[in-house]
Motif scaffolding. Structure first.
Motif, PDB file in Angstrom:
ATOM      1  N   THR A  40      16.291  -2.485 -30.728  1.00  0.00           N
ATOM      2  CA  THR A  40      15.812  -3.186 -31.919  1.00  0.00           C
ATOM      3  C   THR A  40      16.421  -4.581 -32.015  1.00  0.00           C
ATOM      4  N   GLY A  41      17.641  -4.746 -31.527  1.00  0.00           N
ATOM      5  CA  GLY A  41      18.290  -6.049 -31.546  1.00  0.00           C
ATOM      6  C   GLY A  41      17.570  -7.066 -30.681  1.00  0.00           C
ATOM      7  N   TYR A  42      17.213  -6.671 -29.472  1.00  0.00           N
ATOM      8  CA  TYR A  42      16.514  -7.589 -28.571  1.00  0.00           C
ATOM      9  C   TYR A  42      15.087  -7.857 -29.029  1.00  0.00           C
ATOM     10  N   VAL A  43      14.436  -6.842 -29.574  1.00  0.00           N
ATOM     11  CA  VAL A  43      13.089  -7.053 -30.119  1.00  0.00           C
ATOM     12  C   VAL A  43      13.171  -8.026 -31.294  1.00  0.00           C
ATOM     13  N   SER A  44      14.191  -7.868 -32.136  1.00  0.00           N
ATOM     14  CA  SER A  44      14.393  -8.793 -33.261  1.00  0.00           C
ATOM     15  C   SER A  44      14.622 -10.216 -32.767  1.00  0.00           C
ATOM     16  N   LEU A  45      15.459 -10.370 -31.756  1.00  0.00           N
ATOM     17  CA  LEU A  45      15.741 -11.693 -31.203  1.00  0.00           C
ATOM     18  C   LEU A  45      14.469 -12.327 -30.640  1.00  0.00           C
ATOM     19  N   ALA A  80       6.626 -12.465 -38.616  1.00  0.00           N
ATOM     20  CA  ALA A  80       7.753 -12.505 -39.558  1.00  0.00           C
ATOM     21  C   ALA A  80       7.932 -11.150 -40.241  1.00  0.00           C
ATOM     22  N   ILE A  81       6.825 -10.506 -40.610  1.00  0.00           N
ATOM     23  CA  ILE A  81       6.897  -9.172 -41.214  1.00  0.00           C
ATOM     24  C   ILE A  81       7.468  -8.171 -40.208  1.00  0.00           C
ATOM     25  N   MET A  82       6.998  -8.247 -38.964  1.00  0.00           N
ATOM     26  CA  MET A  82       7.525  -7.372 -37.918  1.00  0.00           C
ATOM     27  C   MET A  82       9.013  -7.645 -37.692  1.00  0.00           C
ATOM     28  N   LEU A  83       9.404  -8.923 -37.757  1.00  0.00           N
ATOM     29  CA  LEU A  83      10.809  -9.304 -37.594  1.00  0.00           C
ATOM     30  C   LEU A  83      11.683  -8.660 -38.663  1.00  0.00           C
ATOM     31  N   ILE A  84      11.248  -8.714 -39.903  1.00  0.00           N
ATOM     32  CA  ILE A  84      12.006  -8.094 -40.995  1.00  0.00           C
ATOM     33  C   ILE A  84      12.162  -6.596 -40.739  1.00  0.00           C
ATOM     34  N   GLY A  85      11.094  -5.954 -40.298  1.00  0.00           N
ATOM     35  CA  GLY A  85      11.155  -4.521 -39.992  1.00  0.00           C
ATOM     36  C   GLY A  85      12.128  -4.199 -38.872  1.00  0.00           C
ATOM     37  N   THR A  86      12.101  -4.989 -37.790  1.00  0.00           N
ATOM     38  CA  THR A  86      13.008  -4.703 -36.673  1.00  0.00           C
ATOM     39  C   THR A  86      14.461  -5.020 -37.021  1.00  0.00           C
ATOM     40  N   ILE A  87      14.672  -6.036 -37.858  1.00  0.00           N
ATOM     41  CA  ILE A  87      16.051  -6.325 -38.303  1.00  0.00           C
ATOM     42  C   ILE A  87      16.581  -5.159 -39.134  1.00  0.00           C
ATOM     43  N   LEU A  88      15.751  -4.641 -40.042  1.00  0.00           N
ATOM     44  CA  LEU A  88      16.175  -3.480 -40.839  1.00  0.00           C
ATOM     45  C   LEU A  88      16.444  -2.274 -39.956  1.00  0.00           C
ATOM     46  N   LEU A  89      15.571  -2.032 -38.977  1.00  0.00           N
ATOM     47  CA  LEU A  89      15.805  -0.924 -38.030  1.00  0.00           C
ATOM     48  C   LEU A  89      17.100  -1.146 -37.244  1.00  0.00           C
ATOM     49  N   HIS A  90      17.341  -2.373 -36.844  1.00  0.00           N
ATOM     50  CA  HIS A  90      18.554  -2.714 -36.089  1.00  0.00           C
ATOM     51  C   HIS A  90      19.802  -2.417 -36.924  1.00  0.00           C
ATOM     52  N   ILE A  91      19.782  -2.839 -38.176  1.00  0.00           N
ATOM     53  CA  ILE A  91      20.921  -2.608 -39.065  1.00  0.00           C
ATOM     54  C   ILE A  91      21.110  -1.119 -39.326  1.00  0.00           C
TER      55      ILE A  91
END
Length: 98
Positions: A40-45, A80-91
């Protein structure tokens, strides 16, 4: 000098903070970049880089992308919406693994 509306000022800050966020994300990823694996971290990046690049293109190359403006705007918003989702999953995945 150009007169800036409040919306234009917010957009300028939005762009500046997105570039800063991208730099901070690379610093955060740091040593892990040598060992790239699907997470999730790399997908977020990756999403952050794409969102930032599209935003920069929309802001500074207006004449170039005018023909497909709606496509790029909706792509920017969707990523951007997908980014927010992956950041939340990462956390959450990090917190649950501790």
């Amino acid at each position: 000098s150009k007169i800036h509306s409040p919306a234009r000022s917010i957009l300028d800050y939005h762009c500046t903070f997105s570039i800063l966020a991208t730099i901070l994300a690379f610093i955060h990823a740091g040593t892990y970049l040598s060992n790239i694996r699907f997470s999730t971290g790399y997908v977020s990046l990756l999403l952050l880089v794409l969102v930032t690049l599209i935003g920069i293109l929309m802001k500074y190359f207006k004449k170039t992308y005018t023909k497909h403006k709606i496509f790029w705007l909706y792509t920017h918003i969707l990523l951007a919406i997908m980014l927010i989702g992956t950041i939340l999953l990462h956390i959450f995945s990090y917190l649950l693994l501790l």
